[in-house]
Design an enzyme around this catalytic site. Structure first.
Site, PDB file in Angstrom:
ATOM      1  N   CYS A 116     -14.562  45.269  93.552  1.00 55.65           N
ATOM      2  CA  CYS A 116     -14.329  45.566  94.977  1.00 55.65           C
ATOM      3  C   CYS A 116     -15.622  45.743  95.762  1.00 55.65           C
ATOM      4  CB  CYS A 116     -13.465  46.810  95.119  1.00 55.65           C
ATOM      5  SG  CYS A 116     -11.884  46.637  94.312  1.00 55.65           S
ATOM      6  N   HIS A 256     -14.205  50.194 102.165  1.00 54.91           N
ATOM      7  CA  HIS A 256     -13.289  49.484 101.273  1.00 54.91           C
ATOM      8  C   HIS A 256     -11.897  50.117 101.419  1.00 54.91           C
ATOM      9  CE1 HIS A 256     -11.382  47.612  97.980  1.00 54.91           C
ATOM     10  NE2 HIS A 256     -11.487  48.619  97.136  1.00 54.91           N
ATOM     11  N   ASN A 286      -4.845  46.888  99.045  1.00 58.60           N
ATOM     12  CA  ASN A 286      -6.211  46.758  98.542  1.00 58.60           C
ATOM     13  C   ASN A 286      -6.472  45.296  98.186  1.00 58.60           C
ATOM     14  OD1 ASN A 286      -8.556  46.698  97.031  1.00 58.60           O
ATOM     15  ND2 ASN A 286      -8.066  48.503  95.809  1.00 58.60           N
TER      16      ASN A 286
HETATM   17  O1  UT7 Z   1     -10.338  49.153  94.652  1.00 60.80           O
HETATM   18  C1  UT7 Z   1     -10.442  49.569  93.361  1.00 60.80           C
HETATM   19  C2  UT7 Z   1     -10.270  50.900  93.090  1.00 60.80           C
HETATM   20  N1  UT7 Z   1      -8.958  51.442  92.941  1.00 60.80           N
HETATM   21  C3  UT7 Z   1      -8.703  52.604  93.546  1.00 60.80           C
HETATM   22  O2  UT7 Z   1      -9.453  53.032  94.372  1.00 60.80           O
HETATM   23  C4  UT7 Z   1      -7.522  53.400  93.176  1.00 60.80           C
HETATM   24  C5  UT7 Z   1      -7.876  54.852  93.166  1.00 60.80           C
HETATM   25  N2  UT7 Z   1      -6.763  55.678  92.810  1.00 60.80           N
HETATM   26  C6  UT7 Z   1      -5.728  55.899  93.643  1.00 60.80           C
HETATM   27  O3  UT7 Z   1      -5.686  55.405  94.738  1.00 60.80           O
HETATM   28  C7  UT7 Z   1      -4.669  56.857  93.186  1.00 60.80           C
HETATM   29  O4  UT7 Z   1      -5.102  57.521  92.022  1.00 60.80           O
HETATM   30  C8  UT7 Z   1      -3.293  56.180  92.924  1.00 60.80           C
HETATM   31  C9  UT7 Z   1      -2.680  55.726  94.227  1.00 60.80           C
HETATM   32  C10 UT7 Z   1      -3.480  54.989  92.006  1.00 60.80           C
HETATM   33  C11 UT7 Z   1      -2.363  57.172  92.259  1.00 60.80           C
HETATM   34  O5  UT7 Z   1      -2.215  58.323  93.076  1.00 60.80           O
HETATM   35  P1  UT7 Z   1      -2.378  59.764  92.430  1.00 60.80           P
HETATM   36  O6  UT7 Z   1      -2.119  60.739  93.491  1.00 60.80           O
HETATM   37  O7  UT7 Z   1      -3.729  59.809  91.747  1.00 60.80           O
HETATM   38  O8  UT7 Z   1      -1.204  59.796  91.395  1.00 60.80           O
HETATM   39  P2  UT7 Z   1      -1.250  59.983  89.821  1.00 60.80           P
HETATM   40  O9  UT7 Z   1      -1.832  58.774  89.157  1.00 60.80           O
HETATM   41  O10 UT7 Z   1      -1.866  61.294  89.561  1.00 60.80           O
HETATM   42  O11 UT7 Z   1       0.292  60.025  89.501  1.00 60.80           O
HETATM   43  C12 UT7 Z   1       1.140  61.049  89.986  1.00 60.80           C
HETATM   44  C13 UT7 Z   1       2.562  60.757  89.533  1.00 60.80           C
HETATM   45  C14 UT7 Z   1       2.666  60.410  88.055  1.00 60.80           C
HETATM   46  O12 UT7 Z   1       3.843  61.014  87.563  1.00 60.80           O
HETATM   47  P3  UT7 Z   1       3.736  62.361  86.719  1.00 60.80           P
HETATM   48  O13 UT7 Z   1       2.892  62.036  85.528  1.00 60.80           O
HETATM   49  O14 UT7 Z   1       3.132  63.366  87.640  1.00 60.80           O
HETATM   50  O15 UT7 Z   1       5.187  62.634  86.382  1.00 60.80           O
HETATM   51  C15 UT7 Z   1       2.847  58.907  88.050  1.00 60.80           C
HETATM   52  O16 UT7 Z   1       3.582  58.452  86.946  1.00 60.80           O
HETATM   53  O17 UT7 Z   1       3.089  59.623  90.248  1.00 60.80           O
HETATM   54  C16 UT7 Z   1       3.629  58.681  89.323  1.00 60.80           C
HETATM   55  N3  UT7 Z   1       3.472  57.356  89.864  1.00 60.80           N
HETATM   56  C17 UT7 Z   1       4.374  56.798  90.693  1.00 60.80           C
HETATM   57  N4  UT7 Z   1       5.546  57.246  91.181  1.00 60.80           N
HETATM   58  C18 UT7 Z   1       6.224  56.444  92.027  1.00 60.80           C
HETATM   59  C19 UT7 Z   1       2.461  56.492  89.674  1.00 60.80           C
HETATM   60  N5  UT7 Z   1       2.676  55.370  90.381  1.00 60.80           N
HETATM   61  C20 UT7 Z   1       3.863  55.539  91.007  1.00 60.80           C
HETATM   62  C21 UT7 Z   1       4.608  54.744  91.897  1.00 60.80           C
HETATM   63  N6  UT7 Z   1       5.777  55.230  92.382  1.00 60.80           N
HETATM   64  N7  UT7 Z   1       4.202  53.525  92.293  1.00 60.80           N
END
Ligand code: UT7
Length: 329
Positions: A116, A256, A286
């Site tokens: 990215c 970004h 993204n």
């Molecule tokens: O450009 C390249 C770089 N990439 C990025 O910058 C991505 C950076 N990371 C992020 O933007 C965020 O970490 C995410 C959007 C990917 C995830 O958000 P988060 O607030 O960090 O969520 P998390 O990974 O901590 O997940 C929280 C919960 C989990 O469930 P449990 O374990 O708490 O029960 C996940 O399983 O949300 C769940 N989850 C979802 N639920 C519904 C993960 N993806 C989804 C989804 N829909 N699509």
């Protein structure tokens, strides 16, 4: 001594697929909800290329639009760089395919891989060559069809990514226009947080690699998030300081577009008003390296980014990598 040559942005362009993939569409594909996606990422829609299309199809249009807006003829372009992690093929370079299509007969062309952050790395390369006097005009593109390496059974990644391309034409500029400073960084110890395991020399394509879904992008979202917020803030601070500007001097921040929470965290840490930040993440998701030049082009076309404006671009991504730059348009 002759005056120092300074490189600047002469024109911008972008290209996006027509097909929209909405949160409602994703609700039908994986266990997710519009509410989760909007509150965690700020995304509502993203654009997805048609089957059979490739990165060069979009990069070519973005490059042609950038050349038209710059008023530079393709025959006068000396160098073409395409930042991408989803090239048309492993080789030849997507930049070579674009070189032929736009008729840039005398241009050298290569691809650059910095995920990215690729657009910022590509800019730095082209600027160095222009400012050394070795070349005059460069087309710097970023194009990615991340849909091609996204696992649409994995809800933790498939809601995030979209397709598109952006481009700028760079050349020598006068007065106080042009690029003032750069920061490029990497930390390969974080390679494991964001990568495509198979398809390279470690795990070449095989029936087993396909069955194990190793050709899809893998990401540790939380780790990437933490790294992103830190990298955006420290890198921006560094380039501004190096350029001798302060946050009050910034007319526009073009970050970004990975997550509205990352963009907001960086903006708040920086004390910038919302109207000074370009946001496209809600409509395009993204788009990897393309997200910065797509957002910049949109800001130019909407009249939000005007000649004379001081613009900071900042990005981060796989590698891990990060980068930022200060430019006066
Ligand atoms: O450009 C390249 C770089 N990439 C990025 O910058 C991505 C950076 N990371 C992020 O933007 C965020 O970490 C995410 C959007 C990917 C995830 O958000 P988060 O607030 O960090 O969520 P998390 O990974 O901590 O997940 C929280 C919960 C989990 O469930 P449990 O374990 O708490 O029960 C996940 O399983 O949300 C769940 N989850 C979802 N639920 C519904 C993960 N993806 C989804 C989804 N829909 N699509």
């Amino acid at each position: 001594m002759a005056d120092r040559i300074r490189a600047g942005i002469l024109g911008t362009g972008s290209a996006l697929p027509k097909r929209v993939l909405s949160n409602a569409d994703l609700e039908k594909m994986v266990d997710t909800s519009d509410e989760w996606i909007v509150t965690r990422t700020g995304m509502r829609e993203r654009r997805i290329a048609e089957p059979g299309e490739a990165t060069s199809d979009y990069a070519t249009v973005a490059a042609e639009r950038a050349l038209a807006s710059a008023g530079v003829a393709a025959e006068d372009v000396d160098l073409i760089i395409c930042a991408t992690v989803t090239p048309d093929m492993m080789f030849p370079a997507t930049a070579c395919i674009v070189q032929d299509r736009i008729g840039a007969k005398k241009a050298g062309a290569f691809d650059l891989s910095a995920a990215c952050t690729g657009f910022l790395y590509a800019l730095a390369n082209a600027i160095g060559l222009i400012e050394s006097g070795r070349i005059k005009y460069a087309v710097v593109m970023a194009g990615d069809l991340l849909s091609r390496i996204t696992d649409y059974t994995d809800r933790s990644t498939c809601v995030l990514f979209g397709d598109g391309a952006g481009a700028v034409v760079l050349g020598p500029v006068e007065g106080d226009r042009g690029f003032y400073s750069f920061d490029l960084g990497s930390d390969g110890s974080g390679a494991k947080y964001l990568y495509q395991p198979a398809g390279g020399s470690r795990i070449p394509a095989s029936e087993e690699s396909v069955a194990k879904r190793l050709h899809f992008l893998h990401m540790e979202g939380r780790e990437t998030f933490k790294f992103a917020v830190k990298a955006m803030a420290s890198s921006t601070e560094k380039v501004l300081q190096e350029a001798g500007f302060t946050r009050e001097d910034i007319d526009l921040l073009v970050p970004h577009q990975a997550n509205i929470r990352i963009i907001d965290a960086a903006r708040k840490r920086f004390g910038l008003e919302e109207e000074k930040v370009v946001v496209t993440v809600h409509k395009y998701g993204n788009t990897s390296a393309s997200s910065i030049p797509i957002a910049l082009d949109e800001a130019v076309r909407e009249g939000r980014a005007k000649p004379g404006d001081l613009v900071v671009m900042v990005g981060f991504g796989g590698g891990l990598t990060w980068g930022s730059t200060v430019v006066r348009l």
